[in-house]
Design a protein around this motif. Structure first.
Motif, PDB file in Angstrom:
ATOM      1  N   ASP A 557      -8.710   2.333  -4.115  1.00  0.00           N
ATOM      2  CA  ASP A 557      -8.607   2.802  -5.499  1.00  0.00           C
ATOM      3  C   ASP A 557      -7.180   3.279  -5.707  1.00  0.00           C
ATOM      4  O   ASP A 557      -6.285   2.985  -4.901  1.00  0.00           O
ATOM      5  CB  ASP A 557      -9.645   3.894  -5.771  1.00  0.00           C
ATOM      6  CG  ASP A 557     -10.070   3.914  -7.246  1.00  0.00           C
ATOM      7  OD1 ASP A 557      -9.243   4.328  -8.081  1.00  0.00           O
ATOM      8  OD2 ASP A 557     -11.200   3.497  -7.546  1.00  0.00           O
ATOM      9  N   ILE A 558      -6.939   4.027  -6.752  1.00  0.00           N
ATOM     10  CA  ILE A 558      -5.589   4.499  -7.056  1.00  0.00           C
ATOM     11  C   ILE A 558      -5.061   5.369  -5.923  1.00  0.00           C
ATOM     12  O   ILE A 558      -5.791   6.160  -5.329  1.00  0.00           O
ATOM     13  CB  ILE A 558      -5.584   5.267  -8.400  1.00  0.00           C
ATOM     14  CG1 ILE A 558      -4.156   5.562  -8.844  1.00  0.00           C
ATOM     15  CG2 ILE A 558      -6.431   6.527  -8.326  1.00  0.00           C
ATOM     16  CD1 ILE A 558      -4.068   6.050 -10.279  1.00  0.00           C
ATOM     17  N   ALA A 559      -3.804   5.189  -5.558  1.00  0.00           N
ATOM     18  CA  ALA A 559      -3.202   5.948  -4.459  1.00  0.00           C
ATOM     19  C   ALA A 559      -2.883   7.376  -4.904  1.00  0.00           C
ATOM     20  O   ALA A 559      -2.559   7.620  -6.067  1.00  0.00           O
ATOM     21  CB  ALA A 559      -1.930   5.253  -3.991  1.00  0.00           C
ATOM     22  N   PRO A 560      -2.963   8.339  -3.970  1.00  0.00           N
ATOM     23  CA  PRO A 560      -2.711   9.750  -4.326  1.00  0.00           C
ATOM     24  C   PRO A 560      -1.228  10.100  -4.341  1.00  0.00           C
ATOM     25  O   PRO A 560      -0.846  11.214  -3.959  1.00  0.00           O
ATOM     26  CB  PRO A 560      -3.462  10.500  -3.226  1.00  0.00           C
ATOM     27  CG  PRO A 560      -3.393   9.596  -2.041  1.00  0.00           C
ATOM     28  CD  PRO A 560      -3.436   8.194  -2.584  1.00  0.00           C
ATOM     29  N   ALA A 561      -0.389   9.182  -4.789  1.00  0.00           N
ATOM     30  CA  ALA A 561       1.063   9.383  -4.725  1.00  0.00           C
ATOM     31  C   ALA A 561       1.515  10.600  -5.532  1.00  0.00           C
ATOM     32  O   ALA A 561       2.446  11.318  -5.131  1.00  0.00           O
ATOM     33  CB  ALA A 561       1.781   8.131  -5.216  1.00  0.00           C
ATOM     34  N   LYS A 562       0.872  10.847  -6.688  1.00  0.00           N
ATOM     35  CA  LYS A 562       1.295  11.948  -7.569  1.00  0.00           C
ATOM     36  C   LYS A 562       0.432  13.193  -7.404  1.00  0.00           C
ATOM     37  O   LYS A 562       0.596  14.157  -8.139  1.00  0.00           O
ATOM     38  CB  LYS A 562       1.244  11.486  -9.031  1.00  0.00           C
ATOM     39  CG  LYS A 562       2.154  10.316  -9.354  1.00  0.00           C
ATOM     40  CD  LYS A 562       2.024   9.949 -10.834  1.00  0.00           C
ATOM     41  CE  LYS A 562       2.925   8.776 -11.196  1.00  0.00           C
ATOM     42  NZ  LYS A 562       2.783   8.404 -12.637  1.00  0.00           N
ATOM     43  N   TRP A 563      -0.485  13.175  -6.458  1.00  0.00           N
ATOM     44  CA  TRP A 563      -1.454  14.261  -6.348  1.00  0.00           C
ATOM     45  C   TRP A 563      -0.872  15.453  -5.569  1.00  0.00           C
ATOM     46  O   TRP A 563       0.024  15.300  -4.733  1.00  0.00           O
ATOM     47  CB  TRP A 563      -2.712  13.795  -5.641  1.00  0.00           C
ATOM     48  CG  TRP A 563      -3.437  12.661  -6.319  1.00  0.00           C
ATOM     49  CD1 TRP A 563      -3.014  11.914  -7.381  1.00  0.00           C
ATOM     50  CD2 TRP A 563      -4.705  12.138  -5.955  1.00  0.00           C
ATOM     51  NE1 TRP A 563      -3.936  10.966  -7.710  1.00  0.00           N
ATOM     52  CE2 TRP A 563      -4.995  11.077  -6.839  1.00  0.00           C
ATOM     53  CE3 TRP A 563      -5.633  12.441  -4.969  1.00  0.00           C
ATOM     54  CZ2 TRP A 563      -6.173  10.334  -6.767  1.00  0.00           C
ATOM     55  CZ3 TRP A 563      -6.806  11.719  -4.885  1.00  0.00           C
ATOM     56  CH2 TRP A 563      -7.075  10.673  -5.781  1.00  0.00           C
ATOM     57  N   SER A 564      -1.452  16.609  -5.816  1.00  0.00           N
ATOM     58  CA  SER A 564      -1.108  17.808  -5.046  1.00  0.00           C
ATOM     59  C   SER A 564      -2.345  18.676  -4.917  1.00  0.00           C
ATOM     60  O   SER A 564      -3.241  18.638  -5.767  1.00  0.00           O
ATOM     61  CB  SER A 564       0.023  18.594  -5.718  1.00  0.00           C
ATOM     62  OG  SER A 564      -0.365  19.000  -7.026  1.00  0.00           O
ATOM     63  N   VAL A 565      -2.414  19.438  -3.839  1.00  0.00           N
ATOM     64  CA  VAL A 565      -3.558  20.313  -3.586  1.00  0.00           C
ATOM     65  C   VAL A 565      -3.231  21.707  -4.110  1.00  0.00           C
ATOM     66  O   VAL A 565      -2.262  22.337  -3.674  1.00  0.00           O
ATOM     67  CB  VAL A 565      -3.900  20.362  -2.089  1.00  0.00           C
ATOM     68  CG1 VAL A 565      -5.062  21.335  -1.826  1.00  0.00           C
ATOM     69  CG2 VAL A 565      -4.254  18.970  -1.568  1.00  0.00           C
TER      70      VAL A 565
END
Length: 689
Positions: A557-565
């Motif tokens: 699915d969409i990659a977590p490139a822009k994600w943050s915890v």
């Protein structure tokens, strides 16, 4: 010449002494049984080795692993059920039987039970006139297969569940099944009990249930965590213990939560008071029931061969689940893989390189030909080699007559006299020196050892420790082809896809459009971007494409490139969204996980990767929230559960009832699979496709 009475007595004593010496050298008395022993029915069961599990029911159509008993029975409506196809597939796969989930935890009965209103009678299938048990039992009989049934005592539909009356209702249900569908070789009992924390609980009357089984099917092997016929071996990955005793201490234990620890179930008890051999249950797909999303995730032949070696090859029977699809047929992907699996097993074990060899033993019982080492190379199960009672160690030397190349050893104990061997090793003659190939612990009914390919004329097996005089009835040597490794497809958090292969310098071909890769496909040279997700399939080749690996397929699915915890705030929190399900984070009990997705996305669901261990404290029950700003939250999953995650800790994909727009997601744990101050998250993802 007349002998005196004294001389006569002396000669008689000498004669008796010589007679005793002679008889001790040719002692034909078999070894006495050691410890608890398998019954005749358990022996017949053990010799089956490999058979099919079938999970089929409403869950097949609702895409869940555990139903809740509230599903409309009309959802069960397969369009083209063909139990003869199931039986024909099992037979062609080399299986000896089929066990059907006649009633799972949702309470839905695959026959028109008089003791339930949640059955095929209330479904649309065959206008309520169908009976899966009847059709499958008849198909098994036609194809020469044995028939077994799984009946869960947990029933989330029946109104009497949780009351004293329910035990008799379940006993009546058992009688109904066990008296109407011919011989049953195995009765499978799951120990599940209760609708999560605070839900209904039933005090099961296991003695009553067992009495019903034996009254109607006295030959049946009863499966549960503690048998009494055979036991669960502690995981659903297909891996029995490298040490595996067929004995178990059952006093004070019970099925389900009252079972012995999983590591005990995995290896048994060396001096266990009951004979309860292991059965390895595992699914050919990630889950137990069919799901269209797993059509490309059927286990590879390499994976199935590994399972074969860690189940049948470790003193356990293999129960392989093959779930029918929504038509009511075994899917082509599954049946094709089963045929490939059988072909591979037969290609390895059809040619026993020990045939025609000479074998000698350092010690033989009474120096009698009845117990000679030569018995190890015949095909008679009931002939065996043994030592004298006082001899707990011995060596067996095999002379192949000429140098031969092999990498598999099959060795079997004669378990009708008990399981004895505790430790042994294997050596081969390398030039003029004996070198150790491998060591092992238990043998049991069958042990298959894998080791690097060697070429030698002579092999030696050293029994180093045995609980009683060793008794072996079979040895075989085989050569498995050195296979080209299957490629491994991985994607980093920034969406970079890499494909690796353990085989040195292969040529890897791949596709990203869902088609099967061939030698005409794109050649993999460097990692490539796949940020928005998609399907990647790859195949490795050597020898200019003449030798090929299996095709491996991964859907991203969409990659977590822009994600943050956002939460938790620990130093390693980023592992939750690093794209690597092998890394994980331990989080304080009850603390929620909050992830900022970077952009607003339309979410169809989410995914949770647990730590892949049955003893890990993974999330079981949870709430899942979404938010556009990280302040106002909408609950989209309430008091939900990752069903069966303790026993089968695999990635969980959860679809929402309707798509939602979100920039943040929050996973709130309500209950975990173990008692600990911290719980585990390996990876949290979203479903947008």
């Amino acid at each position: 010449m007349k002998l005196t009475k004294t001389c006569q007595a002396g000669l008689l004593s000498l004669s008796l002494l010589l007679s005793g010496m002679f008889s001790s050298c040719t002692n034909d008395d078999p070894p006495k049984p050691y410890g608890v022993l398998p019954s005749a029915d358990q022996m017949e069961w053990q010799k089956m080795e490999y058979y099919m599990f079938i999970h089929f029911g409403p869950n097949t159509f609702t895409d869940v692993e555990w139903g809740n008993g509230k599903e409309d029975p009309k959802v069960f409506n397969p369009t083209d059920v063909d139990c003869r196809q199931w039986a024909a597939t099992a037979k062609a796969a080399g299986m000896k039987a089929i066990i059907l989930t006649a009633k799972h935890h949702d309470g839905f009965c695959l026959w028109p039970s008089e003791y339930s209103t949640h059955t095929v009678r209330e479904s649309l299938w065959k206008d309520g006139k169908g009976d899966l048990l009847k059709e499958l039992s008849e198909a098994c009989k036609e194809y020469g297969l044995k028939f077994g049934v799984y009946l869960s005592p947990w029933d989330q539909n029946h109104p009497a569940y949780g009351t004293p009356e329910y035990n008799q209702i379940f006993a009546n249900t058992l009688t109904e099944v066990l008296s109407n569908y011919g011989p049953i070789f195995e009765q499978w009992f799951d120990g599940a009990n209760g609708e999560h924390e605070g839900g209904k609980k039933q005090v099961y009357d296991w003695k009553m249930f067992h009495d019903v089984v034996y009254k109607n099917q006295p030959q049946a092997i009863i499966f549960s965590d503690i048998g009494p016929g055979c036991r669960w071996m502690g995981n659903e990955r297909g891996v029995a213990g490298e040490t595996n005793w067929s004995r178990l201490n059952v006093e004070g234990f019970g099925p389900g939560k009252a079972a012995p620890p999983t590591d005990t179930l995995n290896i048994g008890n060396i001096h266990g008071a009951a004979w309860v051999p292991a059965e390895t249950d595992v699914s050919i797909r990630p889950g137990w029931f069919f799901s269209p999303s797993t059509n490309d995730r059927v286990k590879s032949v390499d994976q199935l061969m590994d399972i074969y070696y860690t189940s049948v090859g470790r003193n356990s029977n293999l129960l392989l689940n093959v779930p029918p699809d929504r038509r009511g047929r075994i899917h082509p992907n599954d049946s094709t893989r089963l045929m490939e699996f059988r072909q591979t097993v037969e290609s390895v074990f059809s040619n026993d390189l020990s045939k025609g060899a000479k074998i000698s033993a350092s010690k033989t019982r009474g120096n009698s030909s009845k117990f000679a080492a030569a018995n190890l190379l015949d095909d008679n199960y009931d002939t065996y080699w043994a030592t004298d009672d006082k001899d707990m160690t011995a060596s067996l030397e095999i002379d192949l007559g000429q140098a031969k190349t092999f990498n598999r050893l099959v060795i079997q104990e004669y378990i009708p006299l008990g399981q004895r061997i505790q430790k042994f090793n294997v050596e081969y003659l390398n030039g003029d020196k004996w070198e150790e190939i491998t060591t092992a612990t238990t043998v049991g009914y069958k042990r298959i050892l894998r080791f690097p390919t060697i070429t030698t004329q002579k092999l030696r097996i050293n029994i180093q420790n045995s609980l009683a005089c060793p008794v072996l009835n079979k040895i075989g040597l085989f050569a498995a082809p050195e296979k080209l490794s299957t490629p491994v497809i991985q994607r980093s958090e920034d969406g970079l896809v890499s494909i690796k292969c353990a085989t040195p310098e292969p040529v890897i071909y791949y596709t990203t459009d869902g088609t099967e890769p061939t030698t005409s496909s794109k050649v993999y040279k460097d990692a490539f971007k796949l940020v928005e997700g998609g399907s990647v399939k790859a195949i490795a080749t050597i020898e200019e494409g003449k030798t090929k690996s299996e095709v491996v397929s991964v859907v991203f699915d969409i990659a977590p490139a822009k994600w943050s915890v956002v939460s938790p705030t620990t130093d390693n929190a980023a592992r939750i969204v690093d794209g690597n399900p092998s890394s994980y984070v331990s989080i304080k009990d009850k603390e929620a996980v909050v992830v900022d997705l970077g952009d607003k996305l339309i979410l169809k669901g989410f995914s949770y990767d647990p730590l892949k261990s049955e003893t890990a404290n993974n999330v079981y029950k949870y709430n899942l929230y979404t938010s556009l700003d990280g302040k106002v939250w909408t609950k989209v999953q309430s008091n939900a559960a990752f069903n069966n995650i303790k026993n089968n800790p695999i990635k969980q994909d959860v679809l929402f009832d309707k798509a939602v727009e979100a920039k943040f997601i929050k996973l709130e744990p309500l209950q975990t699979t173990a008692t600990a101050k911290e719980y585990i998250v390996a990876e949290l993802g979203v479903i947008t496709k």
